[in-house]
Design a protein around this motif. Structure first.
Motif, PDB file in Angstrom:
ATOM      1  N   ALA A 162       0.826  -1.212   0.000  1.00 26.55           N
ATOM      2  CA  ALA A 162       0.000   0.000   0.000  1.00 26.55           C
ATOM      3  C   ALA A 162       0.863   1.265   0.000  1.00 26.55           C
ATOM      4  O   ALA A 162       0.723   2.136  -0.861  1.00 26.55           O
ATOM      5  CB  ALA A 162      -0.948  -0.015   1.198  1.00 26.55           C
ATOM      6  N   MET A 163       1.763   1.363   0.985  1.00 29.63           N
ATOM      7  CA  MET A 163       2.640   2.537   1.035  1.00 29.63           C
ATOM      8  C   MET A 163       3.560   2.581  -0.185  1.00 29.63           C
ATOM      9  O   MET A 163       3.840   3.658  -0.731  1.00 29.63           O
ATOM     10  CB  MET A 163       3.471   2.530   2.320  1.00 29.63           C
ATOM     11  CG  MET A 163       2.685   2.824   3.577  1.00 29.63           C
ATOM     12  SD  MET A 163       3.737   2.911   5.066  1.00 29.63           S
ATOM     13  CE  MET A 163       4.636   4.440   4.765  1.00 29.63           C
ATOM     14  N   GLY A 189      -3.773   0.677   5.095  1.00 31.98           N
ATOM     15  CA  GLY A 189      -3.947   0.513   3.660  1.00 31.98           C
ATOM     16  C   GLY A 189      -4.084  -0.937   3.232  1.00 31.98           C
ATOM     17  O   GLY A 189      -3.751  -1.868   3.972  1.00 31.98           O
ATOM     18  N   ALA A 190      -4.592  -1.114   2.015  1.00 31.03           N
ATOM     19  CA  ALA A 190      -4.707  -2.436   1.387  1.00 31.03           C
ATOM     20  C   ALA A 190      -4.314  -2.285  -0.084  1.00 31.03           C
ATOM     21  O   ALA A 190      -4.170  -1.167  -0.598  1.00 31.03           O
ATOM     22  CB  ALA A 190      -6.119  -2.987   1.525  1.00 31.03           C
ATOM     23  N   ILE A 234      -7.923   2.983   3.299  1.00 31.12           N
ATOM     24  CA  ILE A 234      -7.790   3.178   1.856  1.00 31.12           C
ATOM     25  C   ILE A 234      -7.361   1.858   1.205  1.00 31.12           C
ATOM     26  O   ILE A 234      -6.749   1.006   1.846  1.00 31.12           O
ATOM     27  CB  ILE A 234      -6.757   4.272   1.506  1.00 31.12           C
ATOM     28  CG1 ILE A 234      -5.362   3.893   2.006  1.00 31.12           C
ATOM     29  CG2 ILE A 234      -7.189   5.629   2.065  1.00 31.12           C
ATOM     30  CD1 ILE A 234      -4.264   4.847   1.544  1.00 31.12           C
ATOM     31  N   VAL A 235      -7.720   1.708  -0.058  1.00 29.63           N
ATOM     32  CA  VAL A 235      -7.296   0.543  -0.842  1.00 29.63           C
ATOM     33  C   VAL A 235      -6.729   1.044  -2.164  1.00 29.63           C
ATOM     34  O   VAL A 235      -7.349   1.885  -2.825  1.00 29.63           O
ATOM     35  CB  VAL A 235      -8.465  -0.426  -1.121  1.00 29.63           C
ATOM     36  CG1 VAL A 235      -7.958  -1.637  -1.904  1.00 29.63           C
ATOM     37  CG2 VAL A 235      -9.128  -0.862   0.164  1.00 29.63           C
ATOM     38  N   ILE A 251      -6.404   5.496  -5.467  1.00 27.18           N
ATOM     39  CA  ILE A 251      -6.540   5.464  -4.005  1.00 27.18           C
ATOM     40  C   ILE A 251      -8.022   5.566  -3.691  1.00 27.18           C
ATOM     41  O   ILE A 251      -8.630   6.626  -3.858  1.00 27.18           O
ATOM     42  CB  ILE A 251      -5.772   6.624  -3.347  1.00 27.18           C
ATOM     43  CG1 ILE A 251      -4.297   6.580  -3.735  1.00 27.18           C
ATOM     44  CG2 ILE A 251      -5.932   6.572  -1.832  1.00 27.18           C
ATOM     45  CD1 ILE A 251      -3.505   7.805  -3.312  1.00 27.18           C
ATOM     46  N   VAL A 252      -8.608   4.463  -3.263  1.00 26.32           N
ATOM     47  CA  VAL A 252     -10.046   4.420  -2.990  1.00 26.32           C
ATOM     48  C   VAL A 252     -10.263   4.381  -1.483  1.00 26.32           C
ATOM     49  O   VAL A 252      -9.746   3.487  -0.802  1.00 26.32           O
ATOM     50  CB  VAL A 252     -10.710   3.191  -3.657  1.00 26.32           C
ATOM     51  CG1 VAL A 252     -12.210   3.186  -3.382  1.00 26.32           C
ATOM     52  CG2 VAL A 252     -10.435   3.195  -5.161  1.00 26.32           C
TER      53      VAL A 252
END
Length: 449
Positions: A162-163, A189-190, A234-235, A251-252
């Motif tokens: 994610a990052m 994050g994912a 966020i995903v 970024i959703v």
């Protein structure tokens, strides 16, 4: 005769009460004394030596899985950080891990404690990150997986996938907005790439689509096996742009209209990881949330290359945890009156396990050295992923074997490593796909369909 009796009594004094009691049950002591009296001097000396060995306390060597002392390559600072992570995993995770694994739940209480280690986004420069080597990132992944592969996977998704997507493919504004909070684990994050019908073929077969409109990007499709998805903020969603047929990243946020997640249940591996099935139905994402430097699958592959190396390290940790638990068990478990670690066949299994583990450790150390010197290629990461996950399967299987029936019980830990190794074997590219990447490199021919 007096000398013989004196020697006999001396020999009996060398035995403790339980040993004498045991002898009295099995033998006629007067007859035994008479038999000892009939021994010559050499025979008496041999018997005395044997009895001394019986009473000698056996000192076991420490359980040391770094057989080639690879940790000596670390600086004092890095070694201190490694032991700090090890201590955290042993104190905060080990006591609770089996319960959470059994109930298919995530231990959210460890997140603030994990944040205090200040190791998230370890290799990135700026944004609150430490800017350390890829070697240390791998070592941390291994240390986590040594206690639990699920926690290591959670951390790998957050810190790596994610990052990493934002760090390598995002704009400066996107980096400033998200990375500092993600580094502190304030934002989880994912990474949404795999789909229900598209796993190994993601490079050219994504069915999740993105359509640019005056009101933003419209995303439609599904993503499957997405770690952290059920509770992430966020995903990172990868989708095929309908207009140019190129893969792009978005970024959703969890509260985006048209975004929903269903938890995947009944897993036999990595049960602590909360995998989700994501559905995107006319999900609107603004241009400001499109990863500005993700314009084809080659950009996605940059992220995967670096995290694939991390999975190889994670496999090493999983194997090490299984080996260490199995070795400790064999030193304590007794059959036929002595520890099973003293039996030849058990020692053979343990040596085979250690041989594979040592080969894996030396391989991933070199892999990270290549990464830190900007020489890492796809085939390097793929070979490590293939070899380490294959050998991990072998190690956890032998660990279960030397523990007999107890090897399938959670309380002995190895059963969890045995199951989790199956997931590590498959994710971040199957053995077959990674083999073809290496095969293409060494033969000059692509065997992909």
């Amino acid at each position: 005769m007096f000398k013989r009796l004196t020697s006999t009594l001396k020999l009996l004094k060398m035995l403790d009460f339980k040993q004498i009691e045991h002898l009295n049950e099995k033998l006629n002591l007067p007859e035994m004394i008479q038999a000892v009296s009939n021994l010559n001097d050499n025979q008496l000396q041999g018997l005395e030596k044997l009895l001394k060995g019986t009473n000698k306390k056996h000192t076991l060597p420490p359980i040391h899985a770094d057989f080639y002392e690879m940790d000596q390559k670390l600086s004092v600072e890095d070694r201190t950080l490694q032991l700090k992570v090890r201590s955290f995993m042993e104190k905060e995770v080990q006591p609770i891990v089996n319960e959470y694994w059994l109930h298919d739940e995530f231990p959210f209480e460890i997140i603030p404690k994990l944040a205090q280690l200040n190791i998230c986004g370890l290799t990135y420069e700026g944004y609150g990150c430490a800017g350390k080597s890829s070697l240390m990132e791998g070592i941390i992944a291994s240390e986590m997986a040594r206690t639990d592969s699920s926690v290591a996977t959670f951390f790998g998704v957050q810190s790596g996938l994610a990052m990493g997507s934002i760090y390598h493919c995002g704009s400066e504004e996107q980096k400033e907005k998200w990375l500092p909070k993600m580094q502190k684990l304030e934002v989880i994050g994912a990474f949404g790439l795999t789909e229900p019908e598209v796993g190994s073929a993601v490079a050219g077969g994504l069915t999740t689509t993105a359509k640019k409109t005056p009101n933003g990007w419209i995303l439609n499709g599904q993503k499957k096996w997405i770690g952290n998805a059920t509770f992430s903020d966020i995903v990172i969603i990868w989708a095929r742009d309908i207009d140019d047929d190129q893969v792009k990243g978005f970024i959703v946020q969890k509260d985006n209209p048209g975004f929903s997640v269903e938890k995947i249940k009944d897993k036999m591996a990595l049960r602590i990881v909360q995998n989700g099935l994501i559905t995107l139905k006319d999900c609107v994402v603004q241009e400001t949330d499109r990863l500005q430097h993700a314009n084809s699958f080659k950009d996605t592959a940059k992220v995967l290359q670096k995290t694939r190396a991390g999975v190889a390290w994670m496999a090493v940790g999983c194997a090490r945890g299984a080996y260490e638990n199995a070795l400790a068990y064999t030193q304590k478990r007794e059959q036929f009156g002595k520890p099973i670690a003293s039996f030849q066949l058990i020692q053979n299994h343990l040596v085979e396990m250690l041989s594979n583990l040592t080969a894996m450790q030396t391989l991933v150390f070199r892999l990270s050295e290549l990464q830190d010197s900007d020489q890492l290629k796809d085939e390097h990461a793929s070979l490590a992923k293939v070899f380490c996950t294959l050998r991990t399967r072998d190690i956890v299987s032998k660990a279960r074997e030397v523990m007999g029936g107890n090897g399938i019980l959670l309380e002995y830990n190895v059963a969890r490593f045995l199951a989790d190794a199956e997931a590590i074997y498959s994710y971040e590219g199957t053995k077959e796909i990674n083999s073809l990447i290496v095969g293409r490199s060494i033969t000059g021919f692509s065997a992909f369909v």
